[in-house]
Motif scaffolding. Sequence first.
Motif, PDB file in Angstrom:
ATOM      1  N   MET A  43     -13.574  93.964 -13.000  1.00  0.00           N
ATOM      2  CA  MET A  43     -12.769  95.177 -13.104  1.00  0.00           C
ATOM      3  C   MET A  43     -13.516  96.221 -13.926  1.00  0.00           C
ATOM      4  N   ARG A  44     -13.185  97.476 -13.657  1.00  0.00           N
ATOM      5  CA  ARG A  44     -13.646  98.584 -14.497  1.00  0.00           C
ATOM      6  C   ARG A  44     -12.561  98.929 -15.513  1.00  0.00           C
ATOM      7  N   THR A  45     -12.978  99.292 -16.708  1.00  0.00           N
ATOM      8  CA  THR A  45     -12.021  99.817 -17.687  1.00  0.00           C
ATOM      9  C   THR A  45     -11.774 101.302 -17.461  1.00  0.00           C
ATOM     10  N   SER A  46     -12.716 101.964 -16.784  1.00  0.00           N
ATOM     11  CA  SER A  46     -12.554 103.357 -16.372  1.00  0.00           C
ATOM     12  C   SER A  46     -13.431 103.583 -15.151  1.00  0.00           C
ATOM     13  N   ARG A  47     -13.215 104.696 -14.444  1.00  0.00           N
ATOM     14  CA  ARG A  47     -13.980 104.970 -13.232  1.00  0.00           C
ATOM     15  C   ARG A  47     -15.475 105.114 -13.540  1.00  0.00           C
ATOM     16  N   GLU A  48     -15.816 105.567 -14.735  1.00  0.00           N
ATOM     17  CA  GLU A  48     -17.220 105.773 -15.092  1.00  0.00           C
ATOM     18  C   GLU A  48     -17.891 104.495 -15.564  1.00  0.00           C
ATOM     19  N   ALA A  49     -17.104 103.481 -15.936  1.00  0.00           N
ATOM     20  CA  ALA A  49     -17.666 102.263 -16.518  1.00  0.00           C
ATOM     21  C   ALA A  49     -18.121 101.293 -15.440  1.00  0.00           C
ATOM     22  N   ASP A  50     -19.017 100.388 -15.819  1.00  0.00           N
ATOM     23  CA  ASP A  50     -19.399  99.304 -14.929  1.00  0.00           C
ATOM     24  C   ASP A  50     -18.291  98.256 -14.890  1.00  0.00           C
ATOM     25  N   ARG A  51     -18.213  97.520 -13.802  1.00  0.00           N
ATOM     26  CA  ARG A  51     -17.250  96.419 -13.735  1.00  0.00           C
ATOM     27  C   ARG A  51     -17.695  95.284 -14.652  1.00  0.00           C
ATOM     28  N   ILE A  52     -16.717  94.614 -15.228  1.00  0.00           N
ATOM     29  CA  ILE A  52     -16.999  93.453 -16.072  1.00  0.00           C
ATOM     30  C   ILE A  52     -16.156  92.285 -15.580  1.00  0.00           C
ATOM     31  N   PRO A  53     -16.583  91.040 -15.856  1.00  0.00           N
ATOM     32  CA  PRO A  53     -15.806  89.878 -15.404  1.00  0.00           C
ATOM     33  C   PRO A  53     -14.390  89.888 -15.949  1.00  0.00           C
ATOM     34  N   ALA A  54     -13.470  89.335 -15.148  1.00  0.00           N
ATOM     35  CA  ALA A  54     -12.054  89.286 -15.541  1.00  0.00           C
ATOM     36  C   ALA A  54     -11.459  87.967 -15.065  1.00  0.00           C
ATOM     37  N   THR A  55     -10.301  87.610 -15.612  1.00  0.00           N
ATOM     38  CA  THR A  55      -9.579  86.441 -15.119  1.00  0.00           C
ATOM     39  C   THR A  55      -8.816  86.818 -13.861  1.00  0.00           C
ATOM     40  N   TRP A  56      -8.436  85.816 -13.094  1.00  0.00           N
ATOM     41  CA  TRP A  56      -7.638  86.078 -11.905  1.00  0.00           C
ATOM     42  C   TRP A  56      -6.313  86.730 -12.286  1.00  0.00           C
ATOM     43  N   ASP A  57      -5.687  86.263 -13.322  1.00  0.00           N
ATOM     44  CA  ASP A  57      -4.384  86.814 -13.690  1.00  0.00           C
ATOM     45  C   ASP A  57      -4.503  88.291 -14.053  1.00  0.00           C
ATOM     46  N   ASP A  58      -5.536  88.638 -14.831  1.00  0.00           N
ATOM     47  CA  ASP A  58      -5.703  90.038 -15.200  1.00  0.00           C
ATOM     48  C   ASP A  58      -5.989  90.899 -13.976  1.00  0.00           C
ATOM     49  N   ALA A  59      -6.846  90.407 -13.075  1.00  0.00           N
ATOM     50  CA  ALA A  59      -7.200  91.189 -11.900  1.00  0.00           C
ATOM     51  C   ALA A  59      -6.001  91.381 -10.981  1.00  0.00           C
ATOM     52  N   LEU A  60      -5.267  90.309 -10.703  1.00  0.00           N
ATOM     53  CA  LEU A  60      -4.110  90.399  -9.813  1.00  0.00           C
ATOM     54  C   LEU A  60      -3.014  91.275 -10.407  1.00  0.00           C
ATOM     55  N   THR A  61      -2.778  91.139 -11.701  1.00  0.00           N
ATOM     56  CA  THR A  61      -1.772  91.961 -12.366  1.00  0.00           C
ATOM     57  C   THR A  61      -2.165  93.427 -12.350  1.00  0.00           C
ATOM     58  N   THR A  62      -3.445  93.704 -12.546  1.00  0.00           N
ATOM     59  CA  THR A  62      -3.916  95.090 -12.514  1.00  0.00           C
ATOM     60  C   THR A  62      -3.704  95.702 -11.135  1.00  0.00           C
ATOM     61  N   VAL A  63      -4.053  94.972 -10.087  1.00  0.00           N
ATOM     62  CA  VAL A  63      -3.858  95.479  -8.723  1.00  0.00           C
ATOM     63  C   VAL A  63      -2.382  95.756  -8.474  1.00  0.00           C
ATOM     64  N   ALA A  64      -1.529  94.806  -8.803  1.00  0.00           N
ATOM     65  CA  ALA A  64      -0.095  94.977  -8.562  1.00  0.00           C
ATOM     66  C   ALA A  64       0.466  96.153  -9.354  1.00  0.00           C
ATOM     67  N   THR A  65       0.072  96.267 -10.607  1.00  0.00           N
ATOM     68  CA  THR A  65       0.608  97.323 -11.462  1.00  0.00           C
ATOM     69  C   THR A  65       0.139  98.699 -11.010  1.00  0.00           C
ATOM     70  N   ARG A  66      -1.139  98.843 -10.687  1.00  0.00           N
ATOM     71  CA  ARG A  66      -1.638 100.142 -10.244  1.00  0.00           C
ATOM     72  C   ARG A  66      -0.986 100.554  -8.927  1.00  0.00           C
ATOM     73  N   PHE A  67      -0.837  99.620  -7.989  1.00  0.00           N
ATOM     74  CA  PHE A  67      -0.167  99.942  -6.729  1.00  0.00           C
ATOM     75  C   PHE A  67       1.292 100.326  -6.981  1.00  0.00           C
ATOM     76  N   ALA A  68       1.974  99.573  -7.836  1.00  0.00           N
ATOM     77  CA  ALA A  68       3.380  99.867  -8.121  1.00  0.00           C
ATOM     78  C   ALA A  68       3.534 101.249  -8.752  1.00  0.00           C
ATOM     79  N   ASP A  69       2.661 101.597  -9.680  1.00  0.00           N
ATOM     80  CA  ASP A  69       2.744 102.907 -10.332  1.00  0.00           C
ATOM     81  C   ASP A  69       2.582 104.031  -9.314  1.00  0.00           C
ATOM     82  N   ILE A  70       1.609 103.890  -8.415  1.00  0.00           N
ATOM     83  CA  ILE A  70       1.356 104.933  -7.414  1.00  0.00           C
ATOM     84  C   ILE A  70       2.516 105.018  -6.424  1.00  0.00           C
TER      85      ILE A  70
END
Length: 925
Positions: free
Chosen positions: A81-108
Amino acid sequence: MNLLTPASPSITAPAATTVTKTTCCYCGVGCGVLVESDGERIVGVQGDPAHPANYGRLCSKGMTLPLTAQSLAGRVLMPEMRTSREADRIPATWDDALTTVATRFADIIRQHGPDAVAFYVSGQLLTEDYYVFNKLAKGLVRTNNIDTNSRLCMSSAVSAYKMALGADGPPTCYDDLEAAKTVIFAGSNMAYAHPVLFRRLEAARAADPSIRWIVVDPRRTDTAAMADLHLPIVPGTDVALFHGMLHHLIWEGRIDRRYIDAHTEGFDALKQVLRAYPPQLVADVCGIEESALRQAADWFGESPAALSLYCMGLNQSSHGTEKNLALIHLHLATGQIGRAGAGPFSLTGQPNAMGGREVGGLATMLAAHREIGNAAHRAEVEQLWGVAGLSDRPGLPAVEMFDAVRDGRIKAIWIACTNPVHSMPDSARVREALNAAEFVVVQEAFRQTDTVPYADVLLPASSWGEKDGTVTNSERRISRVRAAVNAPGAARADWWIASEVARRLAPQLDAPVEPFVFDSTQAIFNEHRQLTLGRDLDIGGLDYALLERRGPQQWPYPVGASNGLARRYEDGVFATGDGRARFHAFEYQPVAEPINARHPFRLITGRLRDQWHGMSRTGRVGQLFEHAPEPTLTMHPTDATRRSLRAGDFVRLSSRRGERVLLLAVSDDVASGTVFVPMHWSGQFLGGGGVNDTTTGAVDKYSKQPELKHAAVRVDPLTLPWRVSAVCRGDALQLHAAVQPLLAERRFATVRLEGDDRVVVSAADDQADADWLERLHTALALPRDEALLEYRDARRAMTKRVAWQGAVIEGVLVAGSEADIAGSTSLLARVREGTPWTRARHAVFVADSAATLSATRDRTVCQCKQIKASSITAAIAAGADVTQLKTTLGCGTVCGSCVPELQRMCVSAKTLPLAHEQPASAGAM
């Protein structure tokens, strides 16, 4: 080894090798394969002799599948995952990645509505993967913005089948290949694109020489070279051709009026249109002989069984649906449908494009061939899914979808198992779209794709040999896909990823979780088949248990059936409301982008024999580069001579949208005024990307499929005086990954694999770049100590470097003029030899002129036996024909993919070679 029966999915062979029955992941033929694994790695593969799609045959790509899977280099092994659009991606756990996808989609979704998000998925997903994605988008998010790269492949064929016959799905089956007496190949180089089925046609014609082949193709492909009649039409004139053929059949009284009256509607309106398409006029439009048109029509109309086989040449067009319809009209008007050996047969480009359509995985349809705009259809899906309020607005198909991302209407997009930055037309717009998006999710098995760099979240997916589920091939046959090994690292099944995001997204949208979460592929398949009950593709009688017992089966297969239906419409009753097929009256329309003085060439694109799509899989296998190792543009010799061009020159291909620098190949296999470029070269192997920077986003009005097969372009000579060439030994996949980011910095740069232990880099530019050369040196992991020998001529800006491991040359890097590279041919070749150098080290720089002059590349024609063109040419010169080549050299005796080329070589040897022909030019075929 004891081969398996359909009732036994896996056995343990001697030497503790497990053999698993599964299905190939390449084209829509759907070949059964037996995968050998040692418990951790896939170590071998062979065709499954019990599978009815291939009966044990495999093509060159299928036979090398183990080589694509054996190394983990380049695999995505954990979420990032990236912490910002300008940052490089860094390793993440499955839970963090899946939660991030769900949360960003829900917000939009909460802020902008459900149509502010989109899903772009793939014809290479399994049916179960597709199903979960489709349900997630349409049932949970409530958007129909889910489309697939099948839009680029099969959507015009789908539209035409629905408009003419009432339902999606070929009316034919593979047994028709042997039963046909006349075969029309239309816009299909079947010898390359579907070689296993082509072998069946070859065998049928060998057994019955009266069988006739007609090939409609602007290029003289290997398929066309074997035809009894080749119609090299002007690109885009297919509708005019088929209208002219039907005009001739009507005039000669060779239509089946009884069949037309009993089983069709609309013929008289079409007949009025056809009055304006007499053969003489049509022949002029198409650029062919009138006699050839009449001959093709006569053979079709007189045949006891006429079969048409068509693919991207018809589909990838701004009038693709009408091209398909015009060909289907020939079958309906002559009654050449619904019986053995007869019918219109669209050949699927991807392994599961049909499975995706079965579950409704396109923006313009619902599950099980239902329509979004039909309220009753929506209600049926809502009841079966346990939801309410499905959207009645069709979603945005692929081209419109990325335009909407580009202009901000779509804020977030989830891309799974596909590479739109390479495969979409006018690909610069796709790059702009992904740069503009607020949130991009990429779900992928391989890191080296042109789309992965745009991911804000990168999700590691399982790949071939690691997946479980089903696929549906071109003849509507459903086959099981089984995992031979576990997915590496943290990679997970595509359906599991989508299901886990749904688990986290549903509560944020105040929706129930239960309808969207699955615990197995079998549960998904069972729900899918419930949706098909009573539909034209009814598979209520199919389940995993039956597929295990009886092997692959065709649909429809309703409850109580003893077999699937091999051939549709044998009773003359079609899937329309009144049971009648439909003729459609329409005029021929030219291509979307006509040529003019500024862009005088017609660009057509197509496949190479041994590569697949953007090469994220085949590009991992060095031997698959040996038949066509370089990105080339093929031009007719007359056009080349007018421009003072020679084979091997650099040329700039440009359109109104973009440009690409390529090497020139010269061949009269293309007509004057037409140029050909293979579709496969992506930014992973060619600096800047592939040919789709130049293609147009114009789409078919019915199918929304883009015109990838034609663009108006210009071709200009290009002088690039600074040249770089390198051959380096090491882990080829790791070296490729290190070199690839440097390619886009040069006007021309390529990297390819040779075997699994070497890479080859070529580059050229306007002027020398010492900094880039040093970074290439580092990327190739060349030493800088006493293991490196360097010769430098500063005045001439020439550098030669040789890396040693003991007495063996491990790498060579040469930079300078074209003459410097040519003079170093033998030096570069010594890396490939791998033999100890016995002379003084500095003597390695002494040019071996004899070796240099004889170092012209020797293409590998037969992949399976590694037989070079020179050996085949010598045998032909000694009098060998194809049969004798098979006997003496062994070429053509394994997968058979090289047989069409062997036949062409034998025929060519009977005529004097033209002065413009060069050995390297054939690699562009």
